[in-house]
Motif scaffolding. Structure first.
Motif, PDB file in Angstrom:
ATOM      1  N   ASP A 191       0.861  -1.187   0.000  1.00 36.34           N
ATOM      2  CA  ASP A 191       0.000   0.000   0.000  1.00 36.34           C
ATOM      3  C   ASP A 191       0.895   1.233   0.000  1.00 36.34           C
ATOM      4  OD1 ASP A 191      -2.228  -1.611   0.036  1.00 36.34           O
ATOM      5  OD2 ASP A 191      -2.428  -1.560   2.205  1.00 36.34           O
ATOM      6  N   ILE A 192       0.743   2.046  -1.018  1.00 32.63           N
ATOM      7  CA  ILE A 192       1.679   3.136  -1.298  1.00 32.63           C
ATOM      8  C   ILE A 192       1.003   4.477  -1.054  1.00 32.63           C
ATOM      9  CG2 ILE A 192       3.138   4.172  -3.085  1.00 32.63           C
ATOM     10  CD1 ILE A 192       2.848   1.288  -4.471  1.00 32.63           C
ATOM     11  N   GLY A 193       1.720   5.364  -0.382  1.00 31.00           N
ATOM     12  CA  GLY A 193       1.181   6.694  -0.110  1.00 31.00           C
ATOM     13  C   GLY A 193       2.089   7.806  -0.585  1.00 31.00           C
ATOM     14  N   ASN A 194       1.642   8.513  -1.621  1.00 27.43           N
ATOM     15  CA  ASN A 194       2.298   9.744  -2.090  1.00 27.43           C
ATOM     16  C   ASN A 194       3.715   9.523  -2.608  1.00 27.43           C
ATOM     17  OD1 ASN A 194      -0.079  10.835  -1.171  1.00 27.43           O
ATOM     18  ND2 ASN A 194       0.863  12.484  -0.004  1.00 27.43           N
ATOM     19  N   ALA A 195       3.891   8.486  -3.419  1.00 29.66           N
ATOM     20  CA  ALA A 195       5.157   8.350  -4.134  1.00 29.66           C
ATOM     21  C   ALA A 195       5.203   9.405  -5.233  1.00 29.66           C
ATOM     22  CB  ALA A 195       5.275   6.954  -4.738  1.00 29.66           C
ATOM     23  N   ALA A 196       6.341  10.027  -5.399  1.00 25.76           N
ATOM     24  CA  ALA A 196       6.475  11.139  -6.350  1.00 25.76           C
ATOM     25  C   ALA A 196       6.538  10.613  -7.782  1.00 25.76           C
ATOM     26  CB  ALA A 196       7.720  11.956  -6.032  1.00 25.76           C
ATOM     27  N   THR A 197       5.437  10.797  -8.515  1.00 27.82           N
ATOM     28  CA  THR A 197       5.346  10.447  -9.927  1.00 27.82           C
ATOM     29  C   THR A 197       4.584  11.563 -10.624  1.00 27.82           C
ATOM     30  OG1 THR A 197       3.219   9.288  -9.722  1.00 27.82           O
ATOM     31  CG2 THR A 197       5.221   7.987  -9.317  1.00 27.82           C
ATOM     32  N   ASP A 198       4.415  11.421 -11.928  1.00 29.24           N
ATOM     33  CA  ASP A 198       3.627  12.426 -12.657  1.00 29.24           C
ATOM     34  C   ASP A 198       2.210  12.517 -12.108  1.00 29.24           C
ATOM     35  OD1 ASP A 198       5.748  13.048 -14.274  1.00 29.24           O
ATOM     36  OD2 ASP A 198       5.117  11.784 -15.953  1.00 29.24           O
ATOM     37  N   MET A 199       1.655  11.391 -11.655  1.00 29.15           N
ATOM     38  CA  MET A 199       0.290  11.383 -11.144  1.00 29.15           C
ATOM     39  C   MET A 199       0.155  12.155  -9.832  1.00 29.15           C
ATOM     40  SD  MET A 199      -1.186   7.561 -11.907  1.00 29.15           S
ATOM     41  CE  MET A 199      -2.717   7.986 -11.076  1.00 29.15           C
ATOM     42  N   THR A 200       1.226  12.233  -9.063  1.00 30.73           N
ATOM     43  CA  THR A 200       1.147  12.918  -7.761  1.00 30.73           C
ATOM     44  C   THR A 200       1.733  14.319  -7.800  1.00 30.73           C
ATOM     45  OG1 THR A 200       3.249  11.935  -7.035  1.00 30.73           O
ATOM     46  CG2 THR A 200       1.231  10.738  -6.489  1.00 30.73           C
ATOM     47  N   ARG A 201       2.092  14.793  -8.981  1.00 35.67           N
ATOM     48  CA  ARG A 201       2.699  16.118  -9.082  1.00 35.67           C
ATOM     49  C   ARG A 201       1.769  17.214  -8.564  1.00 35.67           C
ATOM     50  NH1 ARG A 201       5.338  16.739 -14.652  1.00 35.67           N
ATOM     51  NH2 ARG A 201       6.736  15.237 -13.659  1.00 35.67           N
ATOM     52  N   ARG A 202       0.462  16.983  -8.692  1.00 36.12           N
ATOM     53  CA  ARG A 202      -0.508  17.988  -8.235  1.00 36.12           C
ATOM     54  C   ARG A 202      -0.446  18.202  -6.722  1.00 36.12           C
ATOM     55  NH1 ARG A 202      -5.244  15.311  -6.338  1.00 36.12           N
ATOM     56  NH2 ARG A 202      -5.035  13.053  -6.517  1.00 36.12           N
ATOM     57  N   MET A 203       0.142  17.261  -6.005  1.00 38.67           N
ATOM     58  CA  MET A 203       0.216  17.399  -4.550  1.00 38.67           C
ATOM     59  C   MET A 203       1.112  18.555  -4.131  1.00 38.67           C
ATOM     60  SD  MET A 203       0.227  13.421  -3.334  1.00 38.67           S
ATOM     61  CE  MET A 203      -1.226  12.411  -3.658  1.00 38.67           C
TER      62      MET A 203
END
Length: 257
Positions: A191-203
């Protein structure tokens, strides 16, 4: 087997959704550890680019196969190719998935069905094919690792389809772990939380919180996820990580705040 399967390929791993983001990082990590990696995804061009990049970094061949994991015929074709060219499969990483955000009452049936197909049906179909191959190969058995997500425990706002499928992945993981025992097939979930990828860039600019506010959330390097999956995969088949949570320390998860 073809030349792929006769030249000391070592252990064979399949990573779904392996062309970008978390899947790409996992594929890179497994390749660096000596695995021969097969990656699948919907976009052939993206997969071929990823395969070439990994091979250039690790010197290990990477096979790219375009596949919609929600389509049983396409999934069966991928596993037939793996059996033909490698003769076995040691690790399956069910990582492929997609998301749609919106008010629960406004989610279309098409969007709901698409998320279920990509996130849940795909994992089931790949697991089913992996069972058929792993229980018949010699030596018998293998390992299946499912990407569950933090949303397998706690939802974000406006995420009903994604959260429902990720909760279901937990059930699939437990059933797979139980039903795989007799075949020497181990199954675990990360279970992964907030790994830095293009999908999480908005964070980095702010995401909706349960209280209605928008807040910037911490992220972590996606390499930590890859390292965790490599560890899970490295265990002998008489040991298993059933569940593991890898997350940015300060992200809103424990108490969702």
């Amino acid at each position: 087997m073809t030349e792929w399967g006769r030249t000391g390929m070592g252990k064979i791993a399949l990573v779904t959704g392996g062309g970008t983001g978390i899947g790409l990082a996992i594929a890179r990590g497994l390749s660096a550890e000596g695995y021969t990696v097969v990656i699948t995804g919907r976009r052939a061009g993206v997969l071929e680019k990823a395969a070439a990049e990994i091979t250039g970094e690790t010197g290990k061949p990477v096979r790219a196969i375009a596949c919609n994991v929600g389509d049983p015929e396409q999934v069966a074709a991928v596993f037939a190719e793996i059996k033909r060219d490698f003769g076995r499969l040691d690790v399956l990483v069910n990582n492929a998935g997609s998301n749609v955000a919106g008010l629960l009452e406004d989610i279309s049936f098409a969007d709901w069905s698409g998320i279920v197909a990509a996130n849940l049906t795909g994992a089931f179909l790949c697991t089913q094919q992996a069972f058929r191959l792993m229980k018949a190969q010699d030596p018998r058995g293998g390992r299946i690792i499912n990407n569950g997500s933090i949303s397998a425990t706690a939802p974000r706002p406006n995420s009903a389809p994604y959260t429902a499928t990720k909760h279901a992945i937990t059930g699939l993981t437990k059933s797979t772990a139980l039903d795989g025992r007799k075949y020497d097939i181990a199954c675990g979930q990360i279970d992964i939380g907030n790994a830095a990828t293009d999908m999480t860039r908005r964070m980095s600019t702010g995401v909706l919180q349960p209280n209605g506010e928008t807040a910037v959330e911490p992220t972590m390097s996606v390499k930590h996820v890859a390292d965790a999956v490599v560890y899970m995969a490295s265990l002998p088949l008489d040991a298993n990580v059933l569940t593991m949570t890898v997350m940015a320390t300060a992200m809103p998860f424990v108490g969702r705040g």
